[in-house]
Design a protein around this motif. Structure first.
Motif, short mmCIF file in Angstrom:
data_model
loop_
_atom_site.label_atom_id
_atom_site.label_comp_id
_atom_site.label_asym_id
_atom_site.label_seq_id
_atom_site.Cartn_x
_atom_site.Cartn_y
_atom_site.Cartn_z
N ARG A 127 0.84 -1.19 0.00
CA ARG A 127 0.00 0.00 0.00
C ARG A 127 0.88 1.24 0.00
O ARG A 127 1.40 1.65 1.04
N THR A 155 -6.51 -5.03 3.60
CA THR A 155 -7.61 -4.10 3.81
C THR A 155 -8.92 -4.86 4.01
O THR A 155 -9.73 -4.52 4.87
N ASN A 156 -9.12 -5.90 3.20
CA ASN A 156 -10.34 -6.72 3.33
C ASN A 156 -10.41 -7.38 4.70
O ASN A 156 -11.47 -7.42 5.34
N LEU A 179 -11.29 -4.87 7.26
CA LEU A 179 -12.71 -4.52 7.16
C LEU A 179 -13.58 -5.60 7.77
O LEU A 179 -14.54 -5.30 8.50
N ALA A 185 -1.96 -5.81 -0.30
CA ALA A 185 -2.54 -4.59 0.29
C ALA A 185 -4.07 -4.67 0.30
O ALA A 185 -4.72 -4.34 1.30
N VAL A 186 -4.63 -5.10 -0.82
CA VAL A 186 -6.10 -5.24 -0.90
C VAL A 186 -6.59 -6.30 0.08
O VAL A 186 -7.59 -6.11 0.78
#
Length: 384
Positions: free
Chosen positions: A118, A156-157, A160, A152-153
């Motif tokens: 990120r 983040t998931n 979340l 990075a995704v």
């Protein structure tokens, strides 16, 4: 499959694994198991930003690197990549000069690539290392960047999902607190009710769990439904808030007209919870079940109950379960207008009322687990 297509397929597989990861360990495991071969490197490290340090959380390499170690972010090449938010490529660590080479002295590393995870607000970095000079190729750098972007995704998931889970748990705790707050309203009107709602809550769960073992009820009494029954049970008498003191607290038998007023607590409870549903502009399984129990726990199997005179299986299962729990507790508990009955006598009364007041199948199960009801009554007796 040609090498290029094979590599592409393997990268897609790694991307899929990371995107489906449920926690950080699964993300790092996916990288550790696949990334080094895909990049053609001799080593891979997964570095996490830990306050002002770089934490080398995981690695896969031909020799030891720095797994488990922490370095100040200002004096670490991974930290530099994170602080700058850009890829760092070093073809010869001995000639770079930006950082001391002591950290590499006992390793195989001669060239490397560090990619931040990120770039805008790095949370970590992935490093690839070679035992030869000029190891990183444009293709390996590009692949490492794609892996880092996917990580990075994925991170983040995961964050979340954890945030949503925490919010859900907080909402559930708030709901449970509101249930007890609402139920305590009845307790302020009738001091017997407070102990009564706590005991009946546990009776309901004991009977529902026993019914789960019966094939006829296993499907409709899932673990989720049993939990909802347990949590909504304290609201079964919420309607008593609307009953006048002269009737609710009367130290003797109610006159027929007074009993008619007392009976309205089932409708009042139903209406109160229905109001909450209207305010939310929707219903939930919890509110629906709570409303159902408040409305139907005084219905009788033979159709002579109130408020609607429902008969047999017209009475929802929650109401039928609560009916047994409610009557048992009323029988074994002392009231201002009556003494408590012994447990055995209360059980006999319920068994004799099978098919009249109570669902015969439920009574059959109740008779087998009746000792649990006695244990609950003792554990939650007044003053405990």
């Amino acid at each position: 499959m040609p090498p290029m297509q094979l590599t592409s397929a393997c990268i897609e597989d790694l991307v899929l694994k990371m995107s489906m990861a449920r926690d950080l360990d699964e993300i790092m495991t996916a990288v550790r198991q696949s990334a080094r071969d895909l990049i053609g490197a001799d080593g891979i490290s997964f570095v996490l930003k830990d306050n002002d340090c770089c934490y080398y959380a995981d690695e896969d390499a031909i020799g030891p690197l720095w797994k488990g170690q922490r370095f100040p972010i200002q004096s670490c090449l991974s930290g530099f990549a994170m602080l700058q938010g850009k890829v760092v490529v070093i073809n010869d660590i001995f000639r770079d000069g930006r950082f001391p080479i002591d950290a590499y002295a006992n390793t195989f590393v001669k060239s490397l690539v560090i990619v931040p995870v990120r770039q805008d607000d790095p949370v970590g970095a992935i490093g690839a290392y070679w035992s030869k000079l000029d190891g990183p190729s444009p293709e390996s750098i590009e692949r490492l960047e794609r892996i880092a972007n996917t990580a990075a995704v994925a991170m983040t998931n995961v964050a979340l999902i954890k945030s949503l889970a925490a919010a859900k748990e907080e909402a559930a705790q708030a709901r449970d607190a509101m249930i007890l707050a609402m139920a305590s309203l009845a307790e302020t009107r009738d001091h017997e009710t407070g102990d009564h709602i706590r005991r009946t809550q546990h009776y309901v769960r004991a009977l529902a769990e026993a019914l789960q073992e019966q094939e006829a009820y296993a499907e409709q009494l899932s673990d989720e439904v049993v939990d909802l029954l347990y949590k909504s049970a304290p609201l079964h008498d919420i309607g008593k808030v609307g009953i006048p003191d002269c009737i609710l607290l009367k130290p003797g038998k109610l006159e027929p007209e007074e009993f008619e007023v007392m009976k309205t607590h089932a409708e009042l409870g139903h209406a109160a919870i229905a109001t909450a549903e209207r305010y939310m502009s929707s219903t939930t399984p919890f509110l629906s079940l709570a409303k159902e129990i408040a409305h139907t726990h005084h219905e009788k199997w033979n159709g002579t109950g109130y408020p609607r005179g429902l008969k047999g299986e017209e009475i929802p299962i929650g109401g039928r379960i609560m009916a047994i729990a409610d009557v048992y507790d009323a029988l074994v508990s002392a009231r201002i207008y009556k003494p408590a009955l012994p447990h055995e006598e209360a059980v006999d009364i319920i068994i004799k009322d099978s098919g009249e007041h109570f669902d015969p199948k439920l009574v059959q199960v109740f008779s087998k687990i009746a000792p649990k009801f006695e244990e609950i009554h003792r554990a939650f007796a007044k003053g405990h």
